[in-house]
Design an enzyme around this catalytic site. Structure first.
Site, PDB file in Angstrom:
ATOM      1  N   HIS A  29       0.813  -1.206  -0.017  1.00  8.68           N
ATOM      2  CA  HIS A  29      -0.213  -0.160   0.090  1.00  8.68           C
ATOM      3  C   HIS A  29       0.672   1.098  -0.053  1.00  8.68           C
ATOM      4  O   HIS A  29       0.521   2.181   0.485  1.00  8.68           O
ATOM      5  CB  HIS A  29      -0.937   0.126   1.184  1.00  8.68           C
ATOM      6  CG  HIS A  29      -1.431  -1.061   1.396  1.00  8.68           C
ATOM      7  ND1 HIS A  29      -2.848  -1.460   0.727  1.00  8.68           N
ATOM      8  CD2 HIS A  29      -1.272  -2.223   2.094  1.00  8.68           C
ATOM      9  CE1 HIS A  29      -3.202  -2.629   1.296  1.00  8.68           C
ATOM     10  NE2 HIS A  29      -2.355  -3.089   2.142  1.00  8.68           N
ATOM     11  N   SER A  85      13.972  21.347 -16.342  1.00  2.12           N
ATOM     12  CA  SER A  85      12.550  22.002 -16.477  1.00  2.12           C
ATOM     13  C   SER A  85      12.845  23.591 -17.601  1.00  2.12           C
ATOM     14  O   SER A  85      13.974  24.044 -17.008  1.00  2.12           O
ATOM     15  CB  SER A  85      11.820  22.535 -15.499  1.00  2.12           C
ATOM     16  OG  SER A  85      11.124  23.631 -15.370  1.00  2.12           O
ATOM     17  N   LYS A 125      15.159  21.754 -11.242  1.00  5.98           N
ATOM     18  CA  LYS A 125      14.362  20.348 -11.666  1.00  5.98           C
ATOM     19  C   LYS A 125      15.346  19.583 -12.344  1.00  5.98           C
ATOM     20  O   LYS A 125      16.125  19.815 -13.207  1.00  5.98           O
ATOM     21  CB  LYS A 125      13.118  20.779 -12.564  1.00  5.98           C
ATOM     22  CG  LYS A 125      12.012  21.294 -11.827  1.00  5.98           C
ATOM     23  CD  LYS A 125      11.412  20.302 -10.732  1.00  5.98           C
ATOM     24  CE  LYS A 125      10.803  19.168 -11.095  1.00  5.98           C
ATOM     25  NZ  LYS A 125       9.456  19.642 -11.717  1.00  5.98           N
ATOM     26  N   GLU A 130       9.373   8.040 -17.412  1.00  7.67           N
ATOM     27  CA  GLU A 130       7.874   8.361 -17.439  1.00  7.67           C
ATOM     28  C   GLU A 130       7.241   7.946 -18.983  1.00  7.67           C
ATOM     29  O   GLU A 130       6.262   7.720 -19.278  1.00  7.67           O
ATOM     30  CB  GLU A 130       7.589  10.002 -17.243  1.00  7.67           C
ATOM     31  CG  GLU A 130       7.863  10.266 -15.812  1.00  7.67           C
ATOM     32  CD  GLU A 130       7.795  11.919 -15.616  1.00  7.67           C
ATOM     33  OE1 GLU A 130       7.543  12.409 -14.497  1.00  7.67           O
ATOM     34  OE2 GLU A 130       8.357  12.581 -16.531  1.00  7.67           O
TER      35      GLU A 130
END
Ligand code: ARG
Length: 460
Positions: free
Chosen positions: A158, A279, A285, A292
């Site tokens: 979880h 970024s 970043k 992804e």
């Protein structure tokens, strides 16, 4: 001369939009080498059946080989806005090259058994390439584990801290998934490796083509047993798609784990600059784009799999043009799966585990609570009661703002009188890991063995 293969019974001109709509050459030209190989085997069978003379068979074979050579040498050779599909393209080039004898090649065969044969040949090679890429990814996982053999980390259920595990154990969990993927590919390859040629359009062929010999020449393990089935079966595509989909499920879960572990909140994994981006707005970043994209492309692979299933589900026997849709789906599946496997292996080879962070994480969050219950069981307490008592001690620790091993002995004893000094050893990380000593458990000894076995299994 027109490259159309079916002009005879037509008097009207085809509509230009329809012609474009009907064409598959712009994508199925990928099958050119496979189709040439199959055609050479077919020419040999025609010769043996007495349809072609030695001279004719030789001229056709040499012409076909030359087409393959030219296609390999010059990408522009495959630019043709006339050819309907790769089969018409090859025949047109052959007739240009060797003359009228080229028009004998299609004796006893249809594009229906031809395309099924070329597609199986082509996909068979991709099966082999993808098996090797999966194997390489497994190797990258073993290497990552070996770089951090002693490292520990929290195991989660979880996404809540559950029990400590070795980092290598986590790596090997993914190793197992990809081991099954490799098996699945091999298994599906076996059913792909069956020769349809000799099935004609649907009913079989009236020429005495030696199908066993064609199968041998093309490296097929068997010949198809039913002509209707052979020209209309695309199970092999769907099995491949299903195997690729599972690979993507596994890649996507691995990507997801790593994306989470690479956040500042976790800080377990550092991704290399080589596979991350910055970024355009926020200078600090470092984004896990590679991971992804892998996660995202899983959706695309599932989509192609569903497309294949949907194309096939309502088709009457035997061949229907709907089946031309199998090509783009499979090509996209193959390209996407290969890209993702390659990139994931690179991500892993460049990633670094922050062992201090993972070790510190293991020390917090009562991850030895199960161990405490097991300790009570060893002292004769039934597990249900032990679970309850350990829970009460967790509560006491939360109230005091300490971890379980920092609870004073009297506090523990007040909950469960069987507790003695040795509980402190039972609560150590070493004890917690060491007790998971069954096959498949995370005890360091077991994981070391598992790593060795994993390495060995990479050989087959
Ligand atoms: N381009 C077709 C395909 O990919 C080849 C087979 C065409 N056969 C036919 N009878 N129209 O399926």
């Amino acid at each position: 001369m027109t490259s159309k293969l079916w002009g005879g019974r037509f008097t009207g001109e085809a509509d230009a939009d329809f012609v474009r709509f009907n064409r598959s050459f712009d994508f199925d030209r990928r099958l050119i080498h496979a189709d040439v190989r199959a055609s050479i085997a077919h020419a040999a069978a025609l010769f043996k059946a007495g349809v072609l003379t030695t001279e004719e068979a030789r001229a056709i074979t040499e012409g076909l080989l030359e087409i393959s050579r030219r296609a390999a040498a010059d990408p522009n050779y495959l630019v043709d806005d006339q050819a309907e599909d790769v089969h018409s393209f090859i025949e047109a080039r052959l007739v240009e090259m060797v003359g009228q004898v080229g028009r004998k090649l299609h004796t006893g065969r249809s594009r229906n058994d031809q395309v099924a044969t070329a597609f199986r040949l082509w996909l068979r090679e991709e099966f082999d390439r993808i098996v090797e890429l999966v194997r390489d990814l497994q190797r990258a996982l073993v290497e990552f584990a070996a770089r951090h053999e002693e490292a520990v980390m929290p195991g989660y259920t979880h996404l809540q801290r559950a029990q400590p595990v070795l980092f290598a154990h986590w790596c090997l969990a993914y190793f197992e998934m990809f081991a099954r993927d490799r098996e699945r590919l091999r298994d599906a390859r076996r059913r792909t490796n069956v020769l349809p040629l000799g099935s004609g359009a649907l009913a079989g062929t009236s020429y005495s083509l030696d199908r066993e010999e064609m199968a041998r020449a093309l490296g097929f393990e068997a010949v198809s047993r039913n002509s209707l089935d052979a020209v209309s079966d695309r199970d092999f595509c769907i099995e491949f798609a299903a195997a690729a989909s599972l690979i993507m499920v596994h890649l996507s879960r691995l990507a997801e784990d790593m994306i989470i572990y690479a956040t500042a909140e976790f800080g377990f994994i550092e991704l290399s600059d080589a596979v991350a981006t910055g970024s355009s707005l926020m200078p600090q970043k470092k984004n896990p784009d590679a991971l992804e994209l892998i996660r995202g492309k899983a959706g695309r692979v599932f989509g192609q799999t569903v497309a294949l299933l949907s194309v096939m589900k309502g088709l009457p026997l035997a061949y229907n043009k709907d089946m031309q849709e199998d090509k783009e789906a499979i090509f996209d599946l193959v390209d996407t799966a290969k890209d993702c496997l390659k990139v994931m292996a690179k991500v892993l080879r460049n990633a670094r585990l922050n062992e201090e962070r993972t070790r510190a994480a293991v020390r917090q969050g009562f991850m030895n609570a199960t161990e405490l219950a097991d300790y009570l069981v060893r002292k004769g307490v039934p597990f249900r009661d032990a679970h309850e008592a350990a829970g009460r001690m967790v509560l006491a620790a939360i109230e005091r703002g300490v971890e379980l091993h920092e609870l004073p002995l009297e506090v523990m004893r007040a909950v469960s009188p069987v507790i003695e000094e040795d509980v402190l050893f039972a609560l150590t990380l070493d004890a917690t890991l060491g007790t998971k000593n069954q096959t498949g458990g995370t005890a360091p000894k077991r994981v070391r063995e598992a790593l060795k076995e994993a390495e060995l299994s990479l050989r087959d």
